[in-house]
Design an enzyme around this catalytic site. Sequence first.
Site, mmCIF file in Angstrom:
data_model
loop_
_atom_site.group_PDB
_atom_site.id
_atom_site.type_symbol
_atom_site.label_atom_id
_atom_site.label_comp_id
_atom_site.label_asym_id
_atom_site.label_seq_id
_atom_site.Cartn_x
_atom_site.Cartn_y
_atom_site.Cartn_z
ATOM 1 C CG ASP A 52 -1.986 -1.033 1.191
ATOM 2 O OD1 ASP A 52 -2.296 -1.505 0.084
ATOM 3 O OD2 ASP A 52 -2.515 -1.382 2.265
ATOM 4 C CE1 TYR A 110 3.963 -6.751 3.882
ATOM 5 C CE2 TYR A 110 3.349 -9.070 3.935
ATOM 6 C CZ TYR A 110 3.407 -7.859 3.274
ATOM 7 O OH TYR A 110 2.900 -7.765 1.996
#
Length: 245
Positions: A52, A110
Site C-alpha cells: 500500500d 512482514y
Amino acid sequence: MRRIKLTVAYDGTNYCGWQIQPNGITIEEVLNKKLSKLTGEDIRIIGASRTDSGVHALGNVAVFDSETGIPPERLAYALNQRLPDDIVITKSEEVPLDWHPRYCNCTKTYEYHILNAKIQDPTRRLTRYFVSYHLDLEKMRRAAGYLIGTHDFASFCNVRTNVEDTVRTIYELSVIEEKDEITIRIRGNGFLYNMVRIIVGTLLRVGRNFYTPEQVEDILEAKDRQAAGVTAPPHGLMLVGIEYE
C-alpha cells in the site's frame, strides 16, 4: 526471451504503493519506465506483493520478460544507475519462463515497527509508528498466540477485500522489544488486504487494555471486520522478504 526476477527494496514514503494508480506515482510505474528505457522494450513487470501507499520493503519480488543482451545478474547494477535513491534492486536473476511470483508457494515476512517513547524522534518518523503510551507487551504476546495457525481471517481484512477465500496460515507472530522500539514480526503463507495492519491495530488495543488477550480469539471467530481494532498506519510496515519453495 528470458524471464528476469528482481528483488526490490524501497522506501514507500513518496509513492502511492506498488501498483499503478491514476492518482500518483508508484513503484511499479517507476520500474516499468526505467526498464523500458534500459532495454528498449515495452516492459510491464509482475509484482509479488502489492504494498500500500507509504509501506516499505526490503525484499519485494517482481519479474519481467525481455530479449535484452544484458546478463541477468548485471541488470540490477544497470537498473540501479537509473533508479531514484529510494528504490534499489538488490538482486537480479533468470528464472523459468513459466515462473510467477504470485502463483508459487511462498512464505512472506512482514515487520511492523513502533517507536514507543514519550517524545517523537524526527529521524524515525517515516519508518516507525510513534506510540507515546505504555503497552503491556506480555498481553500482546498472549493475544498474538491466538492468531498463529490456519484460520479464517475475515475479521482482519479490509471490507473492500475481493477474494473468495479468507483462510490464511500464520507461522510466526512475535512481539519484540529492543530499547524504545517494538517490532511485530509476522510470517505466513499469504496476507489479505490490510491484514497485517489490522492485526497490529488489534494487538495495540490489547496492549492498552482495551481488549483482553482472550478477546482476540473471539474477534477471530466473529469473522466480522467491525469486531477487530483499527488499521495501523502504513508507514510502520515493511515487507522484509518472500521465501519461495
